[in-house]
Design an enzyme around this catalytic site. Structure first.
Site, PDB file in Angstrom:
ATOM      1  N   SER A   7       0.793  -1.212  -0.020  1.00 46.71           N
ATOM      2  CA  SER A   7       0.037   0.269   0.247  1.00 46.71           C
ATOM      3  C   SER A   7       1.168   1.415  -0.335  1.00 46.71           C
ATOM      4  O   SER A   7       1.758   1.411   0.853  1.00 46.71           O
ATOM      5  CB  SER A   7      -0.982  -0.037   1.314  1.00 46.71           C
ATOM      6  OG  SER A   7      -1.481   1.287   0.903  1.00 46.71           O
ATOM      7  N   HIS A  32      -1.071  -1.469  -4.335  1.00 46.01           N
ATOM      8  CA  HIS A  32      -2.677  -0.966  -3.599  1.00 46.01           C
ATOM      9  C   HIS A  32      -2.865  -0.017  -3.464  1.00 46.01           C
ATOM     10  O   HIS A  32      -1.726   0.605  -3.064  1.00 46.01           O
ATOM     11  CB  HIS A  32      -2.870  -2.286  -2.580  1.00 46.01           C
ATOM     12  CG  HIS A  32      -3.442  -1.751  -1.886  1.00 46.01           C
ATOM     13  ND1 HIS A  32      -4.656  -2.594  -2.146  1.00 46.01           N
ATOM     14  CD2 HIS A  32      -4.289  -1.332  -1.159  1.00 46.01           C
ATOM     15  CE1 HIS A  32      -5.928  -2.471  -1.524  1.00 46.01           C
ATOM     16  NE2 HIS A  32      -5.603  -1.222  -0.437  1.00 46.01           N
ATOM     17  N   ASP A  34      -4.687   3.216  -2.149  1.00 48.21           N
ATOM     18  CA  ASP A  34      -5.954   3.959  -1.355  1.00 48.21           C
ATOM     19  C   ASP A  34      -6.092   4.690  -1.881  1.00 48.21           C
ATOM     20  O   ASP A  34      -6.007   5.948  -1.874  1.00 48.21           O
ATOM     21  CB  ASP A  34      -5.567   3.672   0.048  1.00 48.21           C
ATOM     22  CG  ASP A  34      -5.445   2.437   0.877  1.00 48.21           C
ATOM     23  OD1 ASP A  34      -5.613   1.074   0.506  1.00 48.21           O
ATOM     24  OD2 ASP A  34      -4.351   1.820   1.387  1.00 48.21           O
ATOM     25  N   MET A  36      -9.793   7.246  -1.007  1.00 50.77           N
ATOM     26  CA  MET A  36     -10.164   7.918  -0.028  1.00 50.77           C
ATOM     27  C   MET A  36     -10.598   9.861  -0.453  1.00 50.77           C
ATOM     28  O   MET A  36     -10.303  10.005  -0.923  1.00 50.77           O
ATOM     29  CB  MET A  36      -9.257   7.961   1.940  1.00 50.77           C
ATOM     30  CG  MET A  36      -9.155   6.889   2.073  1.00 50.77           C
ATOM     31  SD  MET A  36      -8.113   6.663   3.406  1.00 50.77           S
ATOM     32  CE  MET A  36      -6.845   5.804   3.304  1.00 50.77           C
ATOM     33  N   HIS A  65      -7.972   0.546  -4.364  1.00 52.35           N
ATOM     34  CA  HIS A  65      -8.904   0.059  -3.335  1.00 52.35           C
ATOM     35  C   HIS A  65     -10.275   1.440  -3.387  1.00 52.35           C
ATOM     36  O   HIS A  65      -9.888   2.524  -2.297  1.00 52.35           O
ATOM     37  CB  HIS A  65      -8.430   0.067  -2.164  1.00 52.35           C
ATOM     38  CG  HIS A  65      -9.377  -0.178  -0.645  1.00 52.35           C
ATOM     39  ND1 HIS A  65      -8.556  -0.975   0.404  1.00 52.35           N
ATOM     40  CD2 HIS A  65     -10.614  -0.607  -0.276  1.00 52.35           C
ATOM     41  CE1 HIS A  65      -9.719  -0.722   1.577  1.00 52.35           C
ATOM     42  NE2 HIS A  65     -10.128  -0.261   0.967  1.00 52.35           N
ATOM     43  N   MET A  67     -12.157   3.968  -1.400  1.00 55.25           N
ATOM     44  CA  MET A  67     -13.066   4.018   0.035  1.00 55.25           C
ATOM     45  C   MET A  67     -13.904   5.032  -0.527  1.00 55.25           C
ATOM     46  O   MET A  67     -13.513   6.240   0.076  1.00 55.25           O
ATOM     47  CB  MET A  67     -12.429   4.239   1.029  1.00 55.25           C
ATOM     48  CG  MET A  67     -11.666   3.067   1.077  1.00 55.25           C
ATOM     49  SD  MET A  67     -10.252   2.751   2.805  1.00 55.25           S
ATOM     50  CE  MET A  67      -8.678   2.811   1.202  1.00 55.25           C
ATOM     51  N   MET A 136     -12.068  -5.898   5.701  1.00 57.42           N
ATOM     52  CA  MET A 136     -10.376  -5.331   5.878  1.00 57.42           C
ATOM     53  C   MET A 136     -10.438  -6.034   7.832  1.00 57.42           C
ATOM     54  O   MET A 136     -11.139  -6.322   8.271  1.00 57.42           O
ATOM     55  CB  MET A 136     -11.774  -4.211   6.221  1.00 57.42           C
ATOM     56  CG  MET A 136     -11.422  -2.846   4.712  1.00 57.42           C
ATOM     57  SD  MET A 136     -10.007  -3.193   4.152  1.00 57.42           S
ATOM     58  CE  MET A 136      -9.405  -1.744   4.973  1.00 57.42           C
ATOM     59  N   ASP A 174      -6.918  -6.523   4.761  1.00 56.64           N
ATOM     60  CA  ASP A 174      -6.022  -4.950   4.690  1.00 56.64           C
ATOM     61  C   ASP A 174      -6.028  -4.100   5.809  1.00 56.64           C
ATOM     62  O   ASP A 174      -7.289  -4.308   6.335  1.00 56.64           O
ATOM     63  CB  ASP A 174      -6.628  -4.291   3.121  1.00 56.64           C
ATOM     64  CG  ASP A 174      -6.315  -2.654   3.143  1.00 56.64           C
ATOM     65  OD1 ASP A 174      -5.352  -1.995   3.727  1.00 56.64           O
ATOM     66  OD2 ASP A 174      -6.769  -1.719   2.422  1.00 56.64           O
TER      67      ASP A 174
END
Ligand code: DX5
Ligand code: ZN
Length: 223
Positions: A7, A32, A34, A36, A65, A67, A136, A174
């Site tokens: 990540s 990975h 993230d 957000m 990913h 979010m 998660m 994760d």
């Protein structure tokens, strides 16, 4: 097959290309990312331009990913920027089945994510259409949080369901995955291991990745 999805959230952004190269040399095989939005989770990170910037610097698959609320609105932009895998949270998708189809239509591998409070059984109907399920093991939003052991039973439950249903989706985990927690998730059936802090801490990215993979592979069930 055990794989390390490093990540980049925990990496040194001023030297991102070097960080990715070091994690790759250490055996990492998935990047990975993230994403957000400051709404679904209380933090803001990156969007499609980050994916586009990473695309030419590595051949590894880019695992986005999401979010974010309303992920359908952004799936085309992430796919176009070069995302190979896109996962969405069960908690934000009112039409999860359609959203997963949408990801596949954009030629990315669809994944579904569940937060710690979301039961595995909420996914049964969509399991046949996902390439991976992301469990998660922290509450989404930040790197560097403490691993929640409840994820271990959820991973084992998913692995049992996969067998009963005759499916072959992969199981990703994760949050808080590190030298002291990785064996438990691997033994339960996780194969794609997301790790941020454990890979990028102390400026020892390559060695950290090597060591984490060594411990993970030693714990992997035979076969
Ligand atoms: C948390 C993110 C994770 C995070 C993992 O919401 O989804 O991918 O970066 O970081 P560590 O490995 O530090 O827990
Ligand atoms: Zn993540």
């Amino acid at each position: 097959m055990i794989e390390l999805a490093f990540s980049i959230l925990a990496s040194d952004f001023a030297h991102l290309a070097d960080e990715v190269a070091a994690a790759e040399r250490g055996g990492g095989t998935i990047v990975h990312i993230d994403v957000m939005d400051g709404h679904f989770v209380p933090n803001i990170t990156f969007g499609p331009p980050m994916v586009k910037a990473l695309r030419p610097i590595t051949k590894l698959p880019l695992d986005c990913h999401l979010m974010i609320e309303d992920p359908d609105d952004y799936i085309p932009a992430f796919a176009q920027a070069g995302a190979n895998m896109i996962s969405v949270h069960q908690e934000v998708c009112r039409n999860l089945h359609r959203t997963l189809q949408h990801i596949a239509e954009h030629k990315a591998l669809p994944g579904v994510v569940i937060n710690p409070a979301t039961p595995v059984d909420t996914l049964v109907e969509v399991l046949p259409m996902v390439h991976f399920v992301l469990v998660m093991s922290v509450n989404s939003g930040f790197g560097g949080q403490q691993f929640l052991p409840l994820a271990v039973d959820k991973i084992a439950h998913l692995a049992r369901l996969r067998k009963q249903m005759g499916l072959n989706f992969r199981i990703e985990v994760d949050g808080g995955v590190a030298l002291d927690t990785v064996a438990s998730v691997v033994q339960a059936g996780a194969e794609m291991l997301v790790a941020g802090s454990a890979v990028f801490e102390k400026g020892r990215t390559e060695q950290n990745a090597v060591e984490l993979l060594r411990v993970a592979r030693a714990a992997a069930p035979a076969g």
